[in-house]
Design an enzyme around this catalytic site. Structure first.
Site, PDB file in Angstrom:
ATOM      1  N   THR A  39       0.693  -1.417  -0.054  1.00  0.00           N
ATOM      2  CA  THR A  39       0.140   0.084   0.014  1.00  0.00           C
ATOM      3  C   THR A  39       0.727   1.222  -0.068  1.00  0.00           C
ATOM      4  O   THR A  39       0.460   2.245  -0.448  1.00  0.00           O
ATOM      5  CB  THR A  39      -0.962  -0.066   1.219  1.00  0.00           C
ATOM      6  OG1 THR A  39      -1.736  -1.155   1.205  1.00  0.00           O
ATOM      7  CG2 THR A  39      -2.007   1.236   1.142  1.00  0.00           C
ATOM      8  N   HIS A  42       1.152   2.351  -3.241  1.00  0.00           N
ATOM      9  CA  HIS A  42      -0.036   3.299  -4.025  1.00  0.00           C
ATOM     10  C   HIS A  42       0.222   4.715  -3.539  1.00  0.00           C
ATOM     11  O   HIS A  42      -0.340   5.496  -4.440  1.00  0.00           O
ATOM     12  CB  HIS A  42      -1.265   2.677  -3.315  1.00  0.00           C
ATOM     13  CG  HIS A  42      -1.634   1.305  -3.921  1.00  0.00           C
ATOM     14  ND1 HIS A  42      -1.068   0.740  -4.972  1.00  0.00           N
ATOM     15  CD2 HIS A  42      -2.395   0.359  -3.072  1.00  0.00           C
ATOM     16  CE1 HIS A  42      -1.680  -0.607  -5.180  1.00  0.00           C
ATOM     17  NE2 HIS A  42      -2.352  -0.757  -4.116  1.00  0.00           N
TER      18      HIS A  42
HETATM   19 ZN   LIG Z   1      -0.011  -2.622   4.933  1.00  0.00          ZN
END
Ligand SMILES: [Zn+2]
Ligand SMILES: [Zn+2]
Length: 340
Positions: A39, A42
């Site tokens: 993440t 991202h």
């Molecule tokens: Zn994470």
């Protein structure tokens, strides 16, 4: 203190900033370990935007309480894992225990407000979750994302003893979903993008699986049907989230199977409804996890039922190397920053 901060130009810099101090109801945590997560990519790519920039990255941290604000009962010296979702504790969702989808608090540490890739973090006391004896802080840090997400997805999947579960994507979350699903009584099949990752899944409870070849997901549904005597799987944990992987998931399910959507990319799910109407496929979506899921994941780790394969540890200076390795999809397990 030093903090890894993402700036508006999407460059991650190690900045020297003033250490925060805890207000009423808050605790100051000396961060010992912080997990490095897909993440984070991202956020580096601008798909998730902090408001405002710059923001300290990191939503997976654990450490020791060093100071507390007024009205706090957690003692200084407590070992804590940081639950990264801010929640109000009073809304309908929070009262149902669904703190991950609190109605009042959109904030999440390391997503849109300062996170844990720093020497110190200030958090609300209710986000400090006690780490049981026998669970090290590196493990605890990873459980605050991958571990609790695996617990949550497994709980919501409706998995029953004897089910067949497919885990698509053997990254940091996948290897924990494999363990949670196996622990819940499923026969677990893994889809991995390398033979090494399939072996990692097998060493954590998967019984068989598929290694993606040059054609990617094209033949995956057929291969999974081959591994289930043509029947298909009861649960498909989707941690990859491309158009091709999601379609393969839907097409590899048994009748009445559950498609569990957890991972995502910038790609869409495109499928004619008849494909999930005729077999009465059930869609389940999961986003991160509740505070209780984190507590449960820590308890399972203390009991030896969840282990975190730490692929590599880095000092804070190594964060760029860790993120590069993640982007190259060459990481076996989870990478952790050791910050104290
Ligand atoms: Zn994470
Ligand atoms: Zn709430």
């Amino acid at each position: 203190m030093r903090a890894a901060r993402i700036h508006e130009d999407l460059v991650l810099r190690l900045d020297d900033i003033e250490a925060p101090s805890p207000g009423p109801g808050e605790v100051l945590v000396r961060v010992h370990a912080a997990g490095v997560c897909g993440t984070d990519l991202h956020i580096l790519d601008g798909m998730i935007k902090p408001d405002p920039y710059p923001m300290t990255l990191g939503h997976e941290a654990a450490g020791v309480v060093e100071a507390v604000g007024d009205g706090v009962r957690t003692p200084v010296g407590a070992r804590v894992a940081i639950y990264n979702k801010i929640f109000c504790g009073r809304c309908e969702q929070c009262l149902k225990g669904r703190t991950n989808i609190c109605d009042n608090e959109p904030d999440q540490l390391g997503f849109n407000r300062d996170g844990g890739d720093a020497e110190y973090a200030v958090i609300p006391e209710q986000n400090a979750v006690a780490v049981p004896d026998g669970v090290d802080l590196a493990t605890a840090s990873v459980l605050t994302c991958a571990g609790m997400t695996a617990m949550h997805a497994t709980n919501l999947s409706g998995l029953r003893l004897g089910d067949t579960a497919v885990v698509d994507g053997i990254g940091g979350v996948g290897v924990l979903v494999v363990q949670a699903a196996a622990h819940a009584g499923a026969r677990v099949l893994a889809i991995a993008d390398s033979a090494e990752k399939l072996e990692l899944a097998k060493s954590h409870g998967a019984s068989a699986g598929v290694v993606l070849g040059e054609k990617g997901y094209e033949s995956v549904a057929d291969e999974l049907r081959g591994l289930t005597d043509g029947r298909g799987a009861d649960v498909f944990f989707e941690l990859v989230g491309t158009t091709a992987s999601m379609l393969a998931g839907i097409r590899s399910l048994a009748k009445g199977g559950r498609f569990v959507s957890t991972g995502y990319t910038d790609q869409s799910l495109e499928v004619h409804p008849i494909e999930f109407i005729l077999p009465e496929t059930i869609f389940v979506s999961t986003v991160a996890a509740t505070r209780l899921d984190l507590q449960d994941a820590l308890a399972l780790a203390a009991a030896g039922a969840l282990t975190v394969p730490v692929a590599a540890s880095y000092p804070m200076d190594g964060i760029h190397d860790a993120l590069d390795a993640l982007r190259a999809r060459s990481v076996l397990g989870r990478q952790v920053l050791e910050l104290a």
